[in-house]
Design a protein around this motif. Sequence first.
Motif, PDB file in Angstrom:
ATOM      1  N   GLY A  51      -3.007 -12.609  16.741  1.00 45.78           N
ATOM      2  CA  GLY A  51      -1.817 -11.969  17.309  1.00 45.78           C
ATOM      3  C   GLY A  51      -1.519 -12.483  18.710  1.00 45.78           C
ATOM      4  O   GLY A  51      -1.161 -11.713  19.606  1.00 45.78           O
ATOM      5  N   GLY A  55       2.643  -9.740  23.463  1.00 45.68           N
ATOM      6  CA  GLY A  55       1.904  -8.707  24.204  1.00 45.68           C
ATOM      7  C   GLY A  55       0.578  -9.156  24.800  1.00 45.68           C
ATOM      8  O   GLY A  55       0.484 -10.167  25.503  1.00 45.68           O
ATOM      9  N   LEU A  56      -0.460  -8.381  24.504  1.00 45.93           N
ATOM     10  CA  LEU A  56      -1.790  -8.635  25.076  1.00 45.93           C
ATOM     11  C   LEU A  56      -2.361  -9.971  24.635  1.00 45.93           C
ATOM     12  O   LEU A  56      -2.998 -10.679  25.420  1.00 45.93           O
ATOM     13  CB  LEU A  56      -2.756  -7.517  24.638  1.00 45.93           C
ATOM     14  N   GLY A  57      -2.147 -10.325  23.359  1.00 50.45           N
ATOM     15  CA  GLY A  57      -2.692 -11.575  22.839  1.00 50.45           C
ATOM     16  C   GLY A  57      -2.071 -12.772  23.543  1.00 50.45           C
ATOM     17  O   GLY A  57      -2.767 -13.733  23.907  1.00 50.45           O
ATOM     18  N   ARG A  76       0.864 -14.536  12.295  1.00 47.90           N
ATOM     19  CA  ARG A  76       1.407 -14.408  10.933  1.00 47.90           C
ATOM     20  C   ARG A  76       2.743 -15.115  10.759  1.00 47.90           C
ATOM     21  O   ARG A  76       3.132 -15.445   9.655  1.00 47.90           O
ATOM     22  CB  ARG A  76       1.536 -12.947  10.547  1.00 47.90           C
ATOM     23  N   ARG A  80       7.658 -17.643  15.311  1.00 50.27           N
ATOM     24  CA  ARG A  80       7.434 -16.837  16.531  1.00 50.27           C
ATOM     25  C   ARG A  80       6.267 -17.420  17.336  1.00 50.27           C
ATOM     26  O   ARG A  80       6.300 -17.453  18.564  1.00 50.27           O
ATOM     27  CB  ARG A  80       7.088 -15.388  16.141  1.00 50.27           C
ATOM     28  N   ASP A 113      -2.225 -14.309   8.339  1.00 54.44           N
ATOM     29  CA  ASP A 113      -1.681 -12.974   8.063  1.00 54.44           C
ATOM     30  C   ASP A 113      -2.847 -12.064   7.693  1.00 54.44           C
ATOM     31  O   ASP A 113      -3.432 -12.183   6.608  1.00 54.44           O
ATOM     32  CB  ASP A 113      -0.649 -13.050   6.928  1.00 54.44           C
ATOM     33  N   GLY A 142      -2.679  -6.267  16.001  1.00 53.00           N
ATOM     34  CA  GLY A 142      -2.702  -4.875  15.558  1.00 53.00           C
ATOM     35  C   GLY A 142      -1.324  -4.386  15.166  1.00 53.00           C
ATOM     36  O   GLY A 142      -0.301  -4.920  15.594  1.00 53.00           O
ATOM     37  N   SER A 190      -8.777   0.988  20.978  1.00 51.08           N
ATOM     38  CA  SER A 190      -7.893   1.858  21.755  1.00 51.08           C
ATOM     39  C   SER A 190      -8.612   3.174  22.018  1.00 51.08           C
ATOM     40  O   SER A 190      -9.422   3.625  21.202  1.00 51.08           O
ATOM     41  CB  SER A 190      -6.619   2.138  20.950  1.00 51.08           C
ATOM     42  N   TYR A 215      -3.819   5.161  12.511  1.00 51.72           N
ATOM     43  CA  TYR A 215      -4.009   4.210  13.623  1.00 51.72           C
ATOM     44  C   TYR A 215      -5.350   4.516  14.312  1.00 51.72           C
ATOM     45  O   TYR A 215      -6.168   3.616  14.530  1.00 51.72           O
ATOM     46  CB  TYR A 215      -2.858   4.307  14.624  1.00 51.72           C
ATOM     47  N   LYS A 219      -8.815   2.248  14.729  1.00 48.50           N
ATOM     48  CA  LYS A 219      -9.376   1.884  16.040  1.00 48.50           C
ATOM     49  C   LYS A 219     -10.818   2.396  16.184  1.00 48.50           C
ATOM     50  O   LYS A 219     -11.638   1.779  16.860  1.00 48.50           O
ATOM     51  CB  LYS A 219      -8.465   2.410  17.153  1.00 48.50           C
ATOM     52  N   PRO A 245      -7.399  -1.345  26.193  1.00 46.62           N
ATOM     53  CA  PRO A 245      -6.660  -2.019  27.268  1.00 46.62           C
ATOM     54  C   PRO A 245      -5.878  -1.076  28.186  1.00 46.62           C
ATOM     55  O   PRO A 245      -5.306  -1.517  29.174  1.00 46.62           O
ATOM     56  CB  PRO A 245      -5.673  -2.908  26.484  1.00 46.62           C
ATOM     57  N   GLY A 246      -5.821   0.225  27.884  1.00 47.11           N
ATOM     58  CA  GLY A 246      -4.921   1.130  28.602  1.00 47.11           C
ATOM     59  C   GLY A 246      -3.588   1.166  27.878  1.00 47.11           C
ATOM     60  O   GLY A 246      -3.472   0.663  26.757  1.00 47.11           O
ATOM     61  N   VAL A 247      -2.595   1.769  28.489  1.00 48.90           N
ATOM     62  CA  VAL A 247      -1.263   1.833  27.862  1.00 48.90           C
ATOM     63  C   VAL A 247      -0.441   0.671  28.422  1.00 48.90           C
ATOM     64  O   VAL A 247      -0.246   0.571  29.627  1.00 48.90           O
ATOM     65  CB  VAL A 247      -0.580   3.179  28.141  1.00 48.90           C
ATOM     66  N   ARG A 254       7.051  -0.969  18.174  1.00 42.69           N
ATOM     67  CA  ARG A 254       8.250  -1.349  17.404  1.00 42.69           C
ATOM     68  C   ARG A 254       8.615  -0.350  16.302  1.00 42.69           C
ATOM     69  O   ARG A 254       9.764  -0.253  15.916  1.00 42.69           O
ATOM     70  CB  ARG A 254       8.098  -2.752  16.822  1.00 42.69           C
TER      71      ARG A 254
HETATM   72  N1  LIG Z   1       0.042  -1.753  23.907  1.00 41.29           N
HETATM   73  C1  LIG Z   1      -0.811  -0.771  24.102  1.00 41.29           C
HETATM   74  O1  LIG Z   1      -0.555   0.163  24.872  1.00 41.29           O
HETATM   75  C2  LIG Z   1      -2.117  -0.785  23.404  1.00 41.29           C
HETATM   76  C3  LIG Z   1      -2.505  -1.773  22.537  1.00 41.29           C
HETATM   77  N2  LIG Z   1      -3.712  -1.710  21.920  1.00 41.29           N
HETATM   78  C4  LIG Z   1      -4.120  -2.751  20.961  1.00 41.29           C
HETATM   79  O2  LIG Z   1      -3.850  -4.025  21.513  1.00 41.29           O
HETATM   80  C5  LIG Z   1      -3.714  -4.973  20.462  1.00 41.29           C
HETATM   81  C6  LIG Z   1      -2.535  -5.879  20.753  1.00 41.29           C
HETATM   82  O3  LIG Z   1      -1.349  -5.134  20.664  1.00 41.29           O
HETATM   83  P1  LIG Z   1      -0.090  -5.342  21.629  1.00 41.29           P
HETATM   84  O4  LIG Z   1      -0.169  -6.625  22.319  1.00 41.29           O
HETATM   85  O5  LIG Z   1       0.038  -4.088  22.409  1.00 41.29           O
HETATM   86  O6  LIG Z   1       1.102  -5.310  20.558  1.00 41.29           O
HETATM   87  P2  LIG Z   1       2.145  -6.441  20.076  1.00 41.29           P
HETATM   88  O7  LIG Z   1       2.914  -5.778  18.981  1.00 41.29           O
HETATM   89  O8  LIG Z   1       2.888  -6.983  21.211  1.00 41.29           O
HETATM   90  O9  LIG Z   1       1.199  -7.556  19.483  1.00 41.29           O
HETATM   91  C7  LIG Z   1       0.540  -7.370  18.265  1.00 41.29           C
HETATM   92  C8  LIG Z   1       0.253  -8.716  17.640  1.00 41.29           C
HETATM   93  O10 LIG Z   1      -0.387  -8.489  16.376  1.00 41.29           O
HETATM   94  C9  LIG Z   1       0.271  -9.298  15.417  1.00 41.29           C
HETATM   95  N3  LIG Z   1       0.146  -8.788  14.059  1.00 41.29           N
HETATM   96  C10 LIG Z   1       0.608  -7.648  13.527  1.00 41.29           C
HETATM   97  N4  LIG Z   1       0.377  -7.610  12.202  1.00 41.29           N
HETATM   98  C11 LIG Z   1      -0.261  -8.771  11.888  1.00 41.29           C
HETATM   99  C12 LIG Z   1      -0.741  -9.339  10.694  1.00 41.29           C
HETATM  100  N5  LIG Z   1      -0.587  -8.742   9.514  1.00 41.29           N
HETATM  101  N6  LIG Z   1      -1.352 -10.543  10.750  1.00 41.29           N
HETATM  102  C13 LIG Z   1      -1.481 -11.198  11.919  1.00 41.29           C
HETATM  103  N7  LIG Z   1      -1.017 -10.718  13.083  1.00 41.29           N
HETATM  104  C14 LIG Z   1      -0.416  -9.513  13.064  1.00 41.29           C
HETATM  105  C15 LIG Z   1       1.731  -9.307  15.867  1.00 41.29           C
HETATM  106  O11 LIG Z   1       2.444 -10.354  15.237  1.00 41.29           O
HETATM  107  P3  LIG Z   1       4.075 -10.348  15.166  1.00 41.29           P
HETATM  108  O12 LIG Z   1       4.547 -10.589  16.559  1.00 41.29           O
HETATM  109  O13 LIG Z   1       4.370 -11.454  14.225  1.00 41.29           O
HETATM  110  O14 LIG Z   1       4.448  -9.001  14.667  1.00 41.29           O
HETATM  111  C16 LIG Z   1       1.528  -9.522  17.357  1.00 41.29           C
HETATM  112  O15 LIG Z   1       1.279 -10.876  17.617  1.00 41.29           O
HETATM  113  C17 LIG Z   1      -3.613  -4.172  19.173  1.00 41.29           C
HETATM  114  O16 LIG Z   1      -4.839  -4.244  18.490  1.00 41.29           O
HETATM  115  C18 LIG Z   1      -3.371  -2.752  19.657  1.00 41.29           C
HETATM  116  O17 LIG Z   1      -3.879  -1.792  18.756  1.00 41.29           O
HETATM  117  C19 LIG Z   1      -4.590  -0.704  22.159  1.00 41.29           C
HETATM  118  C20 LIG Z   1      -4.267   0.294  23.008  1.00 41.29           C
HETATM  119  C21 LIG Z   1      -3.012   0.354  23.693  1.00 41.29           C
END
Ligand SMILES: NC(=O)C1=CN([C@@H]2O[C@H](COP(=O)(O)OP(=O)(O)OC[C@H]3O[C@@H](n4cnc5c(N)ncnc54)[C@H](OP(=O)(O)O)[C@@H]3O)[C@@H](O)[C@H]2O)C=CC1
Length: 334
Positions: A51, A55-57, A76, A80, A113, A142, A190, A215, A219, A245-247, A254
């Motif tokens: 991912g 976001g975080l990734g 996936r 993008r 994916d 996630g 989380s 969810y 986690k 990671p915090g909020v 989404r």
């Molecule tokens: N944001 C927050 O406040 C918090 C986040 N987290 C955790 O941080 C992690 C990153 O989330 P965050 O950056 O916030 O969210 P984003 O939605 O910005 O990023 C999530 C990433 O996961 C990818 N993803 C989702 N489904 C799949 C799949 N089936 N196969 C491969 N990749 C997939 C998304 O791909 P695509 O862009 O194509 O959808 C995207 O790249 C998650 O595990 C989340 O649970 C934990 C606590 C708080």
Amino acid sequence: MAVASVAAALLAALGGALWLAARRLSGPRSQRQQGGGDPGLMHGKTVLITGANSGLGRATAAELLRLGARVIMGCRDRARAEEAAGQLRQELGQAGGAGPDATDGQLVVKELDLASLRSVRAFCQELLQEEPRLDVLINNAGVFHCPYMKTEDGFEMQFGVNHLGHFLLTNLLLGLLKSSAPSRIVVVSSKLYKYGEINFEDLNSEQSYNKSFCYSRSKLANILFTRELARRLEGTNVTVNVLHPGVVRTNLGRHIHIPLLARPLFNLVSWAFFKTPLEGAQTSIYLACSPDVEGVSGRYFGDCKEEELLPKAMDESVARKLWDISEVMVGILK
Ligand SMILES: NC(=O)C1=CN([C@@H]2O[C@H](COP(=O)(O)OP(=O)(O)OC[C@H]3O[C@@H](n4cnc5c(N)ncnc54)[C@H](OP(=O)(O)O)[C@@H]3O)[C@@H](O)[C@H]2O)C=CC1
Ligand SMILES: CC1=C(/C=C/C(C)=C/C=C/C(C)=C/C=O)C(C)(C)CCC1
């Protein structure tokens, strides 16, 4: 009188907006915006981030790339991911890094994916053929609060992607991680794990579906997986740690429906109070490369510090049972 009330309301709104802006710009969080660290710290290291296009990734990929790592983005959606990779190369060039051409080859996009066991297997097969080493695996991808959906293999989506997809991925890459040791696995969980339970009798949520519970359950599964894996990896020089990671202001929300008129308010609040992706990524980056956590395994972190877990996340018998059932679910039972 009416004019005075409107003027007072406008002044209050303006004052509030200014206060939020001041808080955002001057708070301690803004000092953590740009990562420090030796630009060569991760030179020669290969890191896989799931991912990594959002976001975080994405923020984790940017920072590890800046520190000199070869970063594999497991995503996936190829389009993008390529778009994000292009932007990351450009940002690195602009920040005075090696420049877009020189960084080519250090940022690799691969399709993954996690909602398809077939895709996870194909991804790992290709990666094992092409990559001689893997120093860090970051299980970051996630999905949050989606309506009831199933993965290609019939698993509830949040449990399927957040836990099972990563469970198979990690298991298939363990050999390469061991041969590259010392190596690290980082799992993004989380704080919301606190509201989850591993209800073994309905892991697929066929009997009832509650998106918040599912969810949180996924986690909690991330944490139990980390602790059981750490136990199994003792003596291998492969460590595994988990974090919250915090909020963070990302695309994770989404599936949350906010009425059109209320969106500006939510945007303002999230801008003022949520971490930025780079701030939120700091603990992932720390666990991936800091010498402070060399040899540390099976621990839970937030804001780059170890934190305590609730007893339910440390229950060894639940962790073992979840491991055994997960092996059956993803089809790797030996
Ligand atoms: N944001 C927050 O406040 C918090 C986040 N987290 C955790 O941080 C992690 C990153 O989330 P965050 O950056 O916030 O969210 P984003 O939605 O910005 O990023 C999530 C990433 O996961 C990818 N993803 C989702 N489904 C799949 C799949 N089936 N196969 C491969 N990749 C997939 C998304 O791909 P695509 O862009 O194509 O959808 C995207 O790249 C998650 O595990 C989340 O649970 C934990 C606590 C708080
Ligand atoms: C940015 C933003 C949103 C994002 C919400 C997020 C990112 C929620 C994260 C939840 C948490 C805390 C998950 C924990 O695991 C909203 C509210 C949808 C709309 C306004 C703008």
